[in-house]
Design a protein around this motif. Structure first.
Motif, PDB file in Angstrom:
ATOM      1  N   LEU A 321      -0.140-107.722 107.237  1.00 44.76           N
ATOM      2  CA  LEU A 321      -0.337-106.284 107.086  1.00 44.76           C
ATOM      3  C   LEU A 321       0.003-105.829 105.676  1.00 44.76           C
ATOM      4  N   ALA A 322       0.963-106.489 105.026  1.00 38.57           N
ATOM      5  CA  ALA A 322       1.296-106.144 103.640  1.00 38.57           C
ATOM      6  C   ALA A 322       0.117-106.408 102.714  1.00 38.57           C
ATOM      7  N   GLU A 323      -0.721-107.390 103.054  1.00 37.18           N
ATOM      8  CA  GLU A 323      -1.923-107.618 102.248  1.00 37.18           C
ATOM      9  C   GLU A 323      -2.851-106.409 102.328  1.00 37.18           C
ATOM     10  N   ALA A 324      -3.071-105.922 103.545  1.00 38.47           N
ATOM     11  CA  ALA A 324      -3.953-104.758 103.726  1.00 38.47           C
ATOM     12  C   ALA A 324      -3.351-103.523 103.051  1.00 38.47           C
ATOM     13  N   ARG A 325      -2.047-103.353 103.175  1.00 38.05           N
ATOM     14  CA  ARG A 325      -1.403-102.198 102.541  1.00 38.05           C
ATOM     15  C   ARG A 325      -1.489-102.290 101.013  1.00 38.05           C
ATOM     16  N   PHE A 326      -1.392-103.503 100.483  1.00 33.46           N
ATOM     17  CA  PHE A 326      -1.526-103.669  99.038  1.00 33.46           C
ATOM     18  C   PHE A 326      -2.927-103.271  98.577  1.00 33.46           C
ATOM     19  N   VAL A 327      -3.938-103.676  99.323  1.00 38.61           N
ATOM     20  CA  VAL A 327      -5.301-103.291  98.963  1.00 38.61           C
ATOM     21  C   VAL A 327      -5.448-101.777  98.992  1.00 38.61           C
TER      22      VAL A 327
END
Length: 405
Positions: A321-327
């Motif tokens: 989820l941190a990947e999606a939030r980073f995007v």
């Protein structure tokens, strides 16, 4: 038959359908039996100020590198082979017991953050033992490396014989929670004549267009990879016979999706189709300082793009989820509902598990995460997941109808 339990929360995000304000999700045994709007039925359990989202899907990991956190700093794109040298040197320091310990650490981190399905690139099948004992679905991609044709064939044969032994051995797990697949490692590390037919069969993964040096190798048969492979004593120019597009051509025999890992330097007119997926690893991409990833251009063409974390050798954690939030933080124009889909249903589709998981739908496995959200209103409820004020409290994860400890 297990008793049905109906859960409610501030928001329910089926992903396959619009969000439900105070919606409910009913679980019976391992399966979702109802997803309904508020007021349709009386809930048994109110989870409070959380969002219920499908279990997260991490399409690309290297669990065996979990002990490398902070030890192999990413380079700039032009010196990617220097980073690869660091990875090789690190792996040479690890005993088999070290590798198993590292895998368990990485797997536990994935599960703690709410991953219920992952795709792991596994050297020699090493992650099988930990994964099949865990509360997770997985596709295990057996990594194959070999520029020499005979070496490549030998390692594919090792894959087949080992898979048969593990499948029929005394430790075979119950059910169908995991699958084997092949991963011809990368265009610079496999014999092209041998690997291309493997890709034609589908259900596999390859690292592709990860660095500018790889594009130079495929285009001109020169550049940093020639020196890198020569130093390793494995350079074989006769093995490098294909161009970039040869690795993405569509074959009628393909039965399952193919994963192209990274795709950082894929031209936006690369001929990908519905059976193929780009796996974008956002924070790893940023750590190496690559130019802006072309994932939106591919999505505009209808190409599937899912998320991965890559390994702890290039990422601070394995929180999908941190990947999606980073995007969301660097590309705020990307709709939040699309980011959530990429982190769940798109990933399940990419790995071939969309009939079982990836969204909150009747008949699918009861795999979901109760995610704490900000105590405020939002015009788009997805902003409660992706806004900067999301709480850092622990998540609760249900897998096949049971809460993880």
């Amino acid at each position: 038959m297990a008793d049905a339990v109906t859960y409610t929360a501030r928001w329910v995000f089926p992903v396959s359908h619009p969000p439900l304000d105070r919606g409910t999700i009913t679980v019976e045994g391992t399966t979702i039996t109802a997803v309904e709007p508020h007021g349709t039925r009386t809930p048994d359990v109110d989870l409070g100020n959380v969002a219920i989202i499908p279990g997260l899907v991490n399409c690309h990991t290297h669990l065996d590198l979990s002990g490398a956190r902070g030890k192999i700093p990413p380079t700039d794109p032009e010196h990617f082979t220097d980073w690869l040298r660091g990875v090789i040197a690190y792996r040479r320091t690890r005993s088999p017991d070290d590798v198993q310990a590292d895998i368990r650490v990485g797997l536990a981190e994935c599960l703690r953050f709410g991953t219920t399905l992952l795709g792991d690139i596994t050297a020699g099948g090493a992650s099988w033992y930990a994964v099949v004992a865990a509360e997770v679905r997985a596709t295990l991609f057996w990594e194959v490396i070999g520029l020499d044709a005979a070496t490549y064939r030998s390692r594919v044969q090792e894959y087949w014989s080992t898979c048969v032994d593990l499948w029929n051995g005394p430790h075979k797990p119950p059910g169908t929670m995991w699958r084997w697949a092949l991963s011809p490692h990368a265009t610079y590390s496999v014999n092209h004549a041998e690997a291309l037919p493997q890709l034609a069969r589908g259900n596999n993964a390859i690292h592709l267009a990860e660095s500018p040096g790889e594009i130079e190798l495929l285009t001109h048969r020169s550049g940093p990879f020639v020196l890198f492979l020569t130093e390793l004593g494995v350079w074989n120019e006769s093995a490098i016979t294909a161009q970039l597009d040869d690795f993405v051509q569509s074959w009628p025999r393909a039965r399952r999706p193919r994963l192209y890992i990274h795709g950082n330097y894929l031209p936006t007119n690369t001929p990908l189709d519905y059976s193929q997926t780009i796996v974008y690893c956002p924070r790893t991409h940023a750590a190496f300082g690559h130019p802006r990833h072309p994932f939106r251009e591919f999505q505009d063409r209808g190409v599937r793009v899912a998320f991965g974390t890559d390994s702890l050798a290039s990422n601070p954690d394995l929180d999908l989820l941190a990947e999606a939030r980073f995007v969301h933080s660097i590309r705020p124009e990307v709709p939040c509902d699309e980011l959530l889909r990429m982190a769940t249903l798109t990933g399940a589709d990419a790995l071939g598990w969309a009939d079982e998981t990836g969204s909150l739908d009747v008949g699918k496995s009861a795999d979901f995460v109760a995610l704490p959200v900000a105590n405020r209103d939002a015009a788009d409820p997805h902003e409660l997941i992706f806004g900067e004020d999301f709480p850092t409290a622990d998540r609760q994860t249900m897998f096949r109808g049971q809460w993880r400890n």
